[in-house]
Design a protein around this motif. Structure first.
Motif, PDB file in Angstrom:
ATOM      1  N   ALA A  26       0.799  -1.231   0.000  1.00  0.00           N
ATOM      2  CA  ALA A  26       0.000   0.000   0.000  1.00  0.00           C
ATOM      3  C   ALA A  26       0.828   1.276   0.000  1.00  0.00           C
ATOM      4  CB  ALA A  26      -0.931   0.007   1.219  1.00  0.00           C
ATOM      5  N   HIS A  27       2.041   1.228   0.555  1.00  0.00           N
ATOM      6  CA  HIS A  27       2.831   2.460   0.685  1.00  0.00           C
ATOM      7  C   HIS A  27       4.303   2.094   0.795  1.00  0.00           C
ATOM      8  CE1 HIS A  27       3.989   6.466   2.141  1.00  0.00           C
ATOM      9  NE2 HIS A  27       4.639   5.866   3.113  1.00  0.00           N
ATOM     10  N   VAL A  28       5.140   2.795   0.038  1.00  0.00           N
ATOM     11  CA  VAL A  28       6.585   2.616   0.106  1.00  0.00           C
ATOM     12  C   VAL A  28       7.224   4.000   0.177  1.00  0.00           C
ATOM     13  CG1 VAL A  28       8.656   1.777  -1.081  1.00  0.00           C
ATOM     14  CG2 VAL A  28       6.523   0.480  -1.249  1.00  0.00           C
ATOM     15  N   ALA A  29       7.991   4.234   1.223  1.00  0.00           N
ATOM     16  CA  ALA A  29       8.763   5.464   1.373  1.00  0.00           C
ATOM     17  C   ALA A  29      10.078   5.085   2.038  1.00  0.00           C
ATOM     18  CB  ALA A  29       8.004   6.472   2.229  1.00  0.00           C
ATOM     19  N   GLU A  30      11.041   5.964   2.018  1.00  0.00           N
ATOM     20  CA  GLU A  30      12.318   5.651   2.644  1.00  0.00           C
ATOM     21  C   GLU A  30      12.109   5.337   4.124  1.00  0.00           C
ATOM     22  OE1 GLU A  30      16.651   7.585   3.603  1.00  0.00           O
ATOM     23  OE2 GLU A  30      15.569   8.309   1.853  1.00  0.00           O
ATOM     24  N   GLY A  31      12.469   4.111   4.494  1.00  0.00           N
ATOM     25  CA  GLY A  31      12.376   3.696   5.882  1.00  0.00           C
ATOM     26  C   GLY A  31      11.006   3.271   6.365  1.00  0.00           C
ATOM     27  N   GLU A  32      10.023   3.197   5.469  1.00  0.00           N
ATOM     28  CA  GLU A  32       8.669   2.834   5.902  1.00  0.00           C
ATOM     29  C   GLU A  32       7.888   2.159   4.773  1.00  0.00           C
ATOM     30  OE1 GLU A  32       4.660   5.056   7.533  1.00  0.00           O
ATOM     31  OE2 GLU A  32       6.621   5.837   8.134  1.00  0.00           O
ATOM     32  N   VAL A  33       7.229   1.047   5.121  1.00  0.00           N
ATOM     33  CA  VAL A  33       6.402   0.316   4.163  1.00  0.00           C
ATOM     34  C   VAL A  33       5.109  -0.105   4.856  1.00  0.00           C
ATOM     35  CG1 VAL A  33       6.217  -1.834   2.824  1.00  0.00           C
ATOM     36  CG2 VAL A  33       8.313  -0.475   2.724  1.00  0.00           C
ATOM     37  N   HIS A  34       3.983   0.012   4.123  1.00  0.00           N
ATOM     38  CA  HIS A  34       2.678  -0.420   4.619  1.00  0.00           C
ATOM     39  C   HIS A  34       2.163  -1.538   3.725  1.00  0.00           C
ATOM     40  CE1 HIS A  34       1.695   3.858   6.336  1.00  0.00           C
ATOM     41  NE2 HIS A  34       2.942   3.495   6.571  1.00  0.00           N
ATOM     42  N   ILE A  35       1.629  -2.572   4.337  1.00  0.00           N
ATOM     43  CA  ILE A  35       0.998  -3.679   3.624  1.00  0.00           C
ATOM     44  C   ILE A  35      -0.379  -3.901   4.241  1.00  0.00           C
ATOM     45  CG2 ILE A  35       1.113  -6.140   3.046  1.00  0.00           C
ATOM     46  CD1 ILE A  35       4.181  -5.912   3.273  1.00  0.00           C
ATOM     47  N   THR A  36      -1.403  -4.028   3.402  1.00  0.00           N
ATOM     48  CA  THR A  36      -2.757  -4.227   3.903  1.00  0.00           C
ATOM     49  C   THR A  36      -3.189  -5.682   3.747  1.00  0.00           C
ATOM     50  OG1 THR A  36      -3.765  -3.627   1.798  1.00  0.00           O
ATOM     51  CG2 THR A  36      -3.436  -1.841   3.393  1.00  0.00           C
ATOM     52  N   LEU A  37      -4.117  -6.068   4.598  1.00  0.00           N
ATOM     53  CA  LEU A  37      -4.672  -7.408   4.565  1.00  0.00           C
ATOM     54  C   LEU A  37      -6.149  -7.326   4.898  1.00  0.00           C
ATOM     55  CD1 LEU A  37      -4.027 -10.493   4.349  1.00  0.00           C
ATOM     56  CD2 LEU A  37      -3.822 -10.461   6.853  1.00  0.00           C
ATOM     57  N   SER A  38      -6.972  -7.888   4.032  1.00  0.00           N
ATOM     58  CA  SER A  38      -8.410  -7.959   4.286  1.00  0.00           C
ATOM     59  C   SER A  38      -8.738  -9.321   4.867  1.00  0.00           C
ATOM     60  CB  SER A  38      -9.196  -7.745   2.988  1.00  0.00           C
ATOM     61  OG  SER A  38      -8.980  -6.438   2.504  1.00  0.00           O
ATOM     62  N   PRO A  39      -9.600  -9.353   5.883  1.00  0.00           N
ATOM     63  CA  PRO A  39      -9.935 -10.637   6.499  1.00  0.00           C
ATOM     64  C   PRO A  39     -10.737 -11.525   5.550  1.00  0.00           C
ATOM     65  CG  PRO A  39     -11.293  -8.894   7.416  1.00  0.00           C
ATOM     66  CD  PRO A  39     -10.305  -8.237   6.494  1.00  0.00           C
ATOM     67  N   ARG A  40     -10.465 -12.822   5.634  1.00  0.00           N
ATOM     68  CA  ARG A  40     -11.215 -13.837   4.890  1.00  0.00           C
ATOM     69  C   ARG A  40     -11.325 -15.051   5.796  1.00  0.00           C
ATOM     70  NH1 ARG A  40      -6.877 -13.857   1.186  1.00  0.00           N
ATOM     71  NH2 ARG A  40      -7.011 -16.116   1.154  1.00  0.00           N
ATOM     72  N   PRO A  41     -12.364 -15.833   5.651  1.00  0.00           N
ATOM     73  CA  PRO A  41     -12.506 -17.028   6.494  1.00  0.00           C
ATOM     74  C   PRO A  41     -11.303 -17.961   6.419  1.00  0.00           C
ATOM     75  CG  PRO A  41     -14.533 -16.618   5.294  1.00  0.00           C
ATOM     76  CD  PRO A  41     -13.513 -15.645   4.769  1.00  0.00           C
ATOM     77  N   GLU A  42     -10.650 -18.033   5.265  1.00  0.00           N
ATOM     78  CA  GLU A  42      -9.490 -18.918   5.104  1.00  0.00           C
ATOM     79  C   GLU A  42      -8.302 -18.496   5.962  1.00  0.00           C
ATOM     80  OE1 GLU A  42     -11.279 -18.310   0.926  1.00  0.00           O
ATOM     81  OE2 GLU A  42     -11.083 -17.207   2.791  1.00  0.00           O
ATOM     82  N   LEU A  43      -8.308 -17.269   6.460  1.00  0.00           N
ATOM     83  CA  LEU A  43      -7.198 -16.748   7.262  1.00  0.00           C
ATOM     84  C   LEU A  43      -7.507 -16.780   8.752  1.00  0.00           C
ATOM     85  CD1 LEU A  43      -6.221 -13.616   5.109  1.00  0.00           C
ATOM     86  CD2 LEU A  43      -5.321 -15.954   4.978  1.00  0.00           C
ATOM     87  N   SER A  44      -8.651 -17.317   9.123  1.00  0.00           N
ATOM     88  CA  SER A  44      -9.072 -17.278  10.524  1.00  0.00           C
ATOM     89  C   SER A  44      -8.536 -18.451  11.324  1.00  0.00           C
ATOM     90  CB  SER A  44     -10.592 -17.254  10.613  1.00  0.00           C
ATOM     91  OG  SER A  44     -11.125 -18.492  10.177  1.00  0.00           O
TER      92      SER A  44
END
Length: 140
Positions: A26-44
């Motif tokens: 979701a976001h890349v900057a020097e020294g910082e990265v964001h990754i998103t995850l949406s919930p799904r039943p397979e991940l529970s």
């Protein structure tokens, strides 16, 4: 898109686990990265919360990629160790893993990470990580 953003994006797309989890860069900057995850039943897990393993994997990648943003050219990164503390169950509309570089050295980079649960307009930290990342020769 900068060279480092392209390099991280290409590497992220090559990760089978991130694709399996449905995680998104979701976001890349020097020294910082964001990754998103949406919930799904397979991940529970058995109580219906998102499994700690899925969240830890996404947060590990966010920290690793944050370290990669400050690595010297010609180097890649690998996780050496991490510690995660979960502060509440993982139930939300969306999760955001934020990896930030705390201290970058020639060989080792220390990162801190947080996972935020987003529910409507509410955002709450649910887990924290400290990670040690090593720089290794190679560009992939």
């Amino acid at each position: 898109m900068s060279d480092i953003e392209r390099r991280i994006s290409d590497s992220f797309r090559a990760q089978g686990l991130m694709a399996t989890l449905g995680a998104e860069l979701a976001h890349v900057a020097e020294g910082e990265v964001h990754i998103t995850l949406s919930p799904r039943p397979e991940l529970s897990q058995q109580h219906g919360y998102i499994h700690a393993g899925a969240l830890t994997s996404v947060l590990d990648s966010a920290c690793g990629y944050a370290a990669m943003t400050v690595a010297q050219p010609g180097f890649n990164v690998l996780t050496v160790e991490f510690k995660v503390n979960f502060m509440r169950p993982a139930r939300a509309d969306r999760f955001v893993a934020v990896g930030k570089v705390t201290k970058a050295g020639k060989t080792i980079t220390v990162c801190q990470g947080e996972i935020f649960a987003e529910e409507g307009s509410q955002r709450e930290a649910i887990a924290i990580m400290q990670a040690t990342i090593i720089n290794v020769p190679g560009s992939t």
